[in-house]
Write an enzyme that holds these catalytic residues in place. Structure first.
Site, PDB file in Angstrom:
ATOM      1  N   ASP A 164      15.650  50.999  65.203  1.00  0.00           N
ATOM      2  CA  ASP A 164      16.523  49.911  64.731  1.00  0.00           C
ATOM      3  C   ASP A 164      15.827  48.565  64.872  1.00  0.00           C
ATOM      4  O   ASP A 164      15.675  48.048  65.976  1.00  0.00           O
ATOM      5  CB  ASP A 164      17.815  49.945  65.559  1.00  0.00           C
ATOM      6  CG  ASP A 164      18.823  48.888  65.105  1.00  0.00           C
ATOM      7  OD1 ASP A 164      18.450  47.975  64.332  1.00  0.00           O
ATOM      8  OD2 ASP A 164      19.988  48.977  65.526  1.00  0.00           O
ATOM      9  N   GLU A 176      24.672  51.242  69.031  1.00  0.00           N
ATOM     10  CA  GLU A 176      24.292  51.226  67.621  1.00  0.00           C
ATOM     11  C   GLU A 176      23.584  52.513  67.159  1.00  0.00           C
ATOM     12  O   GLU A 176      23.917  53.035  66.092  1.00  0.00           O
ATOM     13  CB  GLU A 176      23.449  49.972  67.335  1.00  0.00           C
ATOM     14  CG  GLU A 176      24.320  48.717  67.356  1.00  0.00           C
ATOM     15  CD  GLU A 176      23.548  47.417  67.503  1.00  0.00           C
ATOM     16  OE1 GLU A 176      22.309  47.443  67.412  1.00  0.00           O
ATOM     17  OE2 GLU A 176      24.189  46.376  67.719  1.00  0.00           O
ATOM     18  N   ASP A 229      30.134  46.062  63.031  1.00  0.00           N
ATOM     19  CA  ASP A 229      28.767  45.843  63.518  1.00  0.00           C
ATOM     20  C   ASP A 229      28.617  44.340  63.689  1.00  0.00           C
ATOM     21  O   ASP A 229      28.556  43.598  62.716  1.00  0.00           O
ATOM     22  CB  ASP A 229      27.770  46.396  62.485  1.00  0.00           C
ATOM     23  CG  ASP A 229      26.323  46.038  62.815  1.00  0.00           C
ATOM     24  OD1 ASP A 229      26.079  45.464  63.894  1.00  0.00           O
ATOM     25  OD2 ASP A 229      25.448  46.340  61.985  1.00  0.00           O
ATOM     26  N   LYS A 261      24.292  36.192  69.074  1.00  0.00           N
ATOM     27  CA  LYS A 261      24.286  37.450  69.832  1.00  0.00           C
ATOM     28  C   LYS A 261      23.180  37.448  70.906  1.00  0.00           C
ATOM     29  O   LYS A 261      23.310  38.082  71.945  1.00  0.00           O
ATOM     30  CB  LYS A 261      24.082  38.619  68.868  1.00  0.00           C
ATOM     31  CG  LYS A 261      24.198  40.006  69.477  1.00  0.00           C
ATOM     32  CD  LYS A 261      24.175  41.040  68.387  1.00  0.00           C
ATOM     33  CE  LYS A 261      24.065  42.446  68.880  1.00  0.00           C
ATOM     34  NZ  LYS A 261      24.037  43.405  67.759  1.00  0.00           N
TER      35      LYS A 261
END
Ligand code: AMP
Length: 622
Positions: free
Chosen positions: A210, A186, A24, A86
């Site tokens: 999420d 994800e 992840d 990211k």
């Protein structure tokens, strides 16, 4: 499952050569996990403490430091410490310009490259190479844990990552010396972590909420017969726990430091405020009050104050949930499970709001920080061939198509199509003897390509000379499971072929994606009018080309009256094609068609008659 067996003769541990691990790669934290004895485990560092590796990179004089040690340097040496990388993956300077002031480091846009770079001491680093540093660190961590070299990995990305962000993630993996077997969404990983969908008989509709450090997404999955189908997604790549921290920082600024002018510019002061703000937020997940000191100043925050300041942000996530549910055509009672992912779902107001919206208990049993990596490990295990019968499907968020005559968008793969997908359509040329065909590939929902996003273009060349309308050009779109698009064009009669892989220069954010969708709805009516006109013009032009050819080919037997009448109707059509009135164009086409249809029929009859040695079609039939 990764089994460790011992060779009793040699007393050596036999390694599992066929091991694939799950990673992840998060905005705030990253981690690596693997499956052992049917159980997914997140790997801790040598100190045995944390599974989470802060996604932070510090440039020392000689070394590159990643993780906890780099996080400490955020205060001491913010200029050489990079976080939230990211957010920059696959982005241009323009995409993140507004956001730059919140970063402690310098972002630059070099002329020779549309993708953003980060400057540290005069050296330019790409988000891909920085992400690769985090991946290298995780590679080392798992190798130490398993005492063997690891190469094959599955890496997760947010459901909304577009092709260039996915590609950037892949490239980062490659740069870190990894073989990225699959890029997995994800939410899909989160469901897998809870073991949902692993049994063939299971049928479920699942919502995955999420909320990480920097991104938010909600996905509605339909799981049936071991197939994971993301039926809708919604979210915001610029919303997460970092924004909660920012709210606290603003609150403290106005309450305690309103006169301090260098609040934002004193980098190390600002970073220490940042760290305290995050601490306060975390503490308020289990207590009702936070107190600390910065310098001589005592600072405080209560849960009520915190709830008030983040209410608007949490509400935005609930709005996204509503939209995802609407897109899926579902209501809360249709949802069987709600899975919570990301560290920020520990915030009590978040849990309460999500539970209320979906009208049910939410899954918080697994550590929300580890869920995605654990699921990635389960997927990795499937890919290693150790768990059969599980397939994964995702969807493409925007339509993909090509430009046709008049700048129209012709959709080949429509929005929300399950991927991997492969779809093809046939086209032809519009000019006699046309040798080349330019194929422009676009993404978006508008009828005119100029309003959509161009992904690339290529030319199908060496088409053998044929009259307009005769070549059969098949255009095939192949979208793989990672969302990477390959476009192939082939002239079927001659087998002339050409293809490209679309790696767009940089990606689009969810905001842009949402805007593209909204624009398409807002402009639907005017788009339709323009489209209808362009279609009429295209059809009219085709009729002109065909009619002129017809007159040339058949002039030997056509009567003067027929020739004159057709020519004058053709002239009328050409005249109307110069204007912008689709009705007048259509009327002129109809008049020409009505007059020439019986003549065309006669022409066809003559051709057949001569090839059959004088027999007419009618005579054969009777
Ligand atoms: P992720 O991107 O999933 O690693 O999420 C990290 C985010 O979760 C960061 O913004 C953290 O500050 C936040 N977070 C971690 N633990 C907690 C906690 N106990 N309470 C509230 N937020 C947390």
């Amino acid at each position: 499952m990764a089994k460790i067996s011992i060779n009793l003769k040699e007393g050596a541990i036999k390694k599992d050569e066929n091991i694939v691990v799950g990673i992840d790669l998060g905005t705030t934290n990253s981690l690596v996990a693997y499956v052992q004895e049917d159980k997914a485990l997140a790997v801790k560092g040598k100190d045995g403490k944390n599974t989470l590796v802060p996604s932070i990179i510090h440039f020392d004089k000689q070394d590159v430091i990643v993780g906890d040690k780099a996080k400490l340097m955020l205060v001491e040496d913010p200029e050489h410490t990079i976080y939230s990388v990211k957010r920059l993956l696959g982005k241009s300077y323009e995409d993140i310009e507004a956001y730059q002031q919140n970063l402690g480091y310098r972002i630059i846009d070099q002329d020779d490259d549309a993708l953003v770079k980060i400057e540290v001491d005069g050296t330019y680093h790409s988000p891909i190479s920085l992400s690769a540093e985090i991946l290298k660190y995780l590679k080392k961590r798992i190798e130490e844990e398993l005492n063997q070299e690891i190469q094959k990995v599955v890496i997760t990305v947010p459901a909304y990552f577009n092709d260039s962000q996915r590609q950037a993630t892949r490239d980062a993996g490659k740069l870190a010396g990894l073989e990225v077997l699959r890029i997995v969404n994800e939410p899909t990983a989160a469901a897998l972590a809870y073991g949902i969908g692993l049994s063939q008989e299971e049928e479920k509709t699942v919502a995955v909420y999420d909320l990480g450090g920097g991104t938010f997404d909600v996905s509605i999955l339909n799981i049936s017969g071991g197939i994971f189908d993301v039926i809708s997604t919604n979210g915001d790549t610029f919303l997460g726990g970092d924004d909660f921290d920012k709210k606290i920082i603003e609150f403290w600024k106005s309450r305690y430091f309103s006169t301090r002018e260098d609040f934002y510019t004193d980098k190390s002061f600002y970073q220490s405020i940042r760290i305290q703000a995050e601490k306060a937020k975390k503490m308020l997940s289990t207590s009702s009050k936070f107190t600390t000191k910065i310098g001589n100043q005592e600072i405080q925050l209560t849960i009520d104050e915190f709830d008030d300041m983040i209410r608007g942000l949490v509400e935005r996530t609930i709005e996204s949930c509503k939209m995802a549910m609407e897109d899926a055509g579902l209501s809360p009672k249709d949802i069987d499970e709600v899975i919570m992912v990301g560290g920020s779902t520990r915030v009590p107001l978040v849990r309460k709001s999500v539970g209320n919206f979906f009208e049910q208990n939410i899954h918080i049993d697994l550590n929300p920080d580890e869920v995605v990596a654990l699921g990635a490990a389960v997927q990795a295990n499937v890919l290693a061939g150790k768990q059969e019968g599980v397939l994964l499907l995702d969807i493409t968020p925007l339509s993909l198509g090509i430009e046709t005559m008049g700048g129209l968008m012709d959709v080949i793969i429509s929005r929300n199509t399950k991927i991997p997908a492969s779809l093809a359509r046939e086209y032809t040329t519009s000019v006699d003897g046309q040798k080349n065909l330019k194929i422009g590939v676009y993404q978006g929902e508008r009828d005119l390509v100029e309003h959509n996003r161009k992904l690339g273009e290529f030319i199908l060349s060496n088409i053998p000379s044929m009259p307009a309308g005769i070549p059969k050009i098949q255009i095939q779109f192949i979208l793989d499971a990672d969302g990477i698009l390959v476009v192939k064009a082939k002239e079927l009669r001659s087998e002339v072929e050409q293809s490209i892989t679309i790696k767009s220069q940089y990606g689009i954010s969810e905001e842009e994606m949402a805007k593209m969708l909204l624009d398409s709805i807002k402009n639907a009516k005017s788009d339709m009018t323009v489209k209808a006109l362009k279609e009429a013009v295209n059809e009219g032009n085709n009729i002109v080309v065909n009619s002129e050819r017809f007159l040339r080919q058949h002039s030997s037997w056509l009567s003067d009256e027929q020739k004159n009448k057709m020519s004058s109707l053709l002239g009328e059509l050409k005249e109307q094609l110069k204007g912008e009135n689709k009705d007048l164009i259509n009327q002129a086409m109809t008049r020409l068609n009505d007059y020439s249809a019986p003549i065309a029929h006669e022409a066809m009859d003559r051709v057949i008659q001569s090839s059959l040695g004088g027999k007419s079609v009618d005579k054969i039939d009777t």
